[in-house]
Design a protein around this motif. Structure first.
Motif, mmCIF file in Angstrom:
data_model
loop_
_atom_site.group_PDB
_atom_site.id
_atom_site.type_symbol
_atom_site.label_atom_id
_atom_site.label_comp_id
_atom_site.label_asym_id
_atom_site.label_seq_id
_atom_site.Cartn_x
_atom_site.Cartn_y
_atom_site.Cartn_z
ATOM 1 N N GLN A 189 47.508 40.355 22.270
ATOM 2 C CA GLN A 189 47.868 39.024 21.750
ATOM 3 C C GLN A 189 48.647 38.195 22.772
ATOM 4 O O GLN A 189 48.577 36.974 22.778
ATOM 5 C CB GLN A 189 48.640 39.136 20.417
ATOM 6 C CG GLN A 189 47.754 39.489 19.215
ATOM 7 C CD GLN A 189 46.350 38.902 19.276
ATOM 8 O OE1 GLN A 189 46.160 37.686 19.315
ATOM 9 N NE2 GLN A 189 45.337 39.765 19.315
ATOM 10 N N GLN A 190 49.380 38.870 23.654
ATOM 11 C CA GLN A 190 50.055 38.154 24.751
ATOM 12 C C GLN A 190 49.016 37.448 25.623
ATOM 13 O O GLN A 190 49.201 36.304 26.037
ATOM 14 C CB GLN A 190 50.835 39.123 25.646
ATOM 15 C CG GLN A 190 52.033 39.769 24.995
ATOM 16 C CD GLN A 190 53.115 38.777 24.669
ATOM 17 O OE1 GLN A 190 53.355 37.860 25.452
ATOM 18 N NE2 GLN A 190 53.729 38.915 23.511
ATOM 19 N N LYS B 150 47.529 34.538 23.854
ATOM 20 C CA LYS B 150 48.471 33.410 23.876
ATOM 21 C C LYS B 150 48.402 32.698 25.236
ATOM 22 O O LYS B 150 48.409 31.465 25.304
ATOM 23 C CB LYS B 150 49.877 33.966 23.638
ATOM 24 C CG LYS B 150 50.892 32.903 23.333
ATOM 25 C CD LYS B 150 52.178 33.518 22.784
ATOM 26 C CE LYS B 150 53.273 32.476 22.785
ATOM 27 N NZ LYS B 150 54.551 33.001 23.277
ATOM 28 N N ARG C 72 45.370 30.627 25.243
ATOM 29 C CA ARG C 72 45.477 29.493 24.340
ATOM 30 C C ARG C 72 46.366 28.405 24.937
ATOM 31 O O ARG C 72 46.104 27.225 24.803
ATOM 32 C CB ARG C 72 46.042 29.942 22.994
ATOM 33 C CG ARG C 72 46.004 28.848 21.927
ATOM 34 C CD ARG C 72 46.710 29.249 20.654
ATOM 35 N NE ARG C 72 46.041 30.328 19.952
ATOM 36 C CZ ARG C 72 46.601 31.497 19.678
ATOM 37 N NH1 ARG C 72 47.852 31.744 20.045
ATOM 38 N NH2 ARG C 72 45.931 32.425 19.027
ATOM 39 N N GLU C 73 47.416 28.833 25.632
ATOM 40 C CA GLU C 73 48.420 27.862 26.045
ATOM 41 C C GLU C 73 48.293 27.345 27.467
ATOM 42 O O GLU C 73 48.651 26.222 27.739
ATOM 43 C CB GLU C 73 49.816 28.427 25.801
ATOM 44 C CG GLU C 73 50.127 28.387 24.313
ATOM 45 C CD GLU C 73 51.405 29.104 23.959
ATOM 46 O OE1 GLU C 73 52.142 29.482 24.883
ATOM 47 O OE2 GLU C 73 51.637 29.274 22.752
ATOM 48 N N SER D 284 42.507 36.949 17.708
ATOM 49 C CA SER D 284 42.691 35.710 18.489
ATOM 50 C C SER D 284 42.425 34.486 17.620
ATOM 51 O O SER D 284 43.038 33.452 17.798
ATOM 52 C CB SER D 284 41.755 35.693 19.699
ATOM 53 O OG SER D 284 40.417 35.396 19.288
ATOM 54 N N THR E 147 38.297 27.428 23.300
ATOM 55 C CA THR E 147 38.845 28.750 23.581
ATOM 56 C C THR E 147 37.830 29.803 23.145
ATOM 57 O O THR E 147 37.250 29.704 22.078
ATOM 58 C CB THR E 147 40.160 29.004 22.801
ATOM 59 O OG1 THR E 147 39.976 28.597 21.444
ATOM 60 C CG2 THR E 147 41.331 28.248 23.397
#
Ligand code: ATP
Ligand code: MG
Length: 271
Positions: free
Chosen positions: A48-49, A52, A55-56, A84, A121
């Motif tokens: 998940q890191q 992220k 995503r960012e 995700s 994404t």
């Protein structure tokens, strides 16, 4: 007459080419995700890191989940992809390309990445990457064109404003290093076997295959049969042994026998 409704409907109909093939992904997690060790949560968090990050800020992130047969690589990759929540998720699996020639596989790959690049994404999971490159230790042999295509795709940034997470699974990191492919991944996560008897007992409890007291009896028997203080078997094989046990009258005996065999086989492959 074509009206707006038809147009919207037509858009809907194109969707399957993109979007998320939910069923394909959930099929990989049929045995669920059991938290049998702190490592499991750690791996999902790590995933998940990376999600992220994509995503960012980062346009292109890749990670290789590598570990022994049956350790849960495909299931974890699928879970990270599902978690995700990205609008485009695609699982590239050998099962879908068995009938394809080398050239067809290459154009299949290119098409999937082209689609992925169209979404803001995306996640592309390449399952069993060694096998996808048609790696065989005999020879040894592999498809250089497929390998080169994958390498290029792993380095190709999506167009501006789009971002992509690539998750690959592999059984033997040594093979990828030998093929000089390993360096194309920005990240890697080692997926481990079920190691301790304590971990094994968590899985046995979760399965609800055994009654009170039987868990201890089964593990004691496995320990004495194998003379081994470590389990060292992939979760997939443990779950399989549990399924077989369910079909037997003497579940303890069946489970102990199947698992002892798996542990012994693992021992053999070291020599
Ligand atoms: P192979 O080497 O054959 O490709 P694999 O390492 O990809 O195997 P999976 O096919 O993912 O292993 O099998 C793992 C099975 O165990 C799946 O059915 C999954 O649902 C289940 N499972 C339960 N708990 C976990 C966990 N903590 N991590 C991974 N898989 C788990
Ligand atoms: Mg797998």
């Amino acid at each position: 007459k074509v009206n707006r409704g038809d147009f919207i409907k037509a858009l809907d109909e194109v969707k399957p080419a993109f979007g998320v093939s939910e069923e394909e992904l959930t099929n990989c997690i049929r045995g669920g995700i059991i938290q049998y060790s702190p490592q499991v949560n750690w791996m999902l968090d790590e995933g998940q890191q990376l999600v992220k990050l994509v995503r960012e800020s980062a346009p292109l992130v890749s990670v290789c989940l590598h570990g022994p047969p049956g350790s849960g690589k495909t299931a974890l990759a699928a879970q990270i992809a599902i978690d995700s929540g990205f609008p485009f998720i695609k699982l590239v699996s050998n099962k879908d390309t068995l009938e394809m020639s080398e050239l067809q596989k290459i154009s299949y790959l290119n098409r999937i990445f082209m689609d992925a690049h169209k979404s803001t994404t995306s996640v592309v999971v390449i399952d069993d990457i060694e096998e996808f490159c048609e790696w065989t230790p005999v020879g040894p042999r592999f498809s250089n064109p497929i390998l080169k295509t994958l390498a290029a795709l792993l380095r190709k940034s999506p167009p501006p404003g789009r971002s992509l997470l690539i998750i690959a699974t592999a059984t033997d990191r040594g093979v990828l290093q030998q093929l000089d492919f390993w360096r194309h991944f920005n990240n890697n996560i080692h997926v481990a076997n079920v190691r301790t008897y304590q971990e094994l007992e968590v899985i046995m409890k979760d399965s609800k295959v055994f009654g009170q007291g039987d868990i201890g009896r089964a593990t004691a028997e496995i320990k004495s049969t194998t003379g081994n203080n470590e389990v060292g078997v992939g979760i997939k094989h443990v779950l399989q042994a549990l399924e077989i046990a369910k079909l037997n009258n003497d579940r303890v005996e069946s489970f102990a026998a199947t698992l002892s065999r798996s542990i012994a086989e693992r021992g053999d492959s070291y020599h």
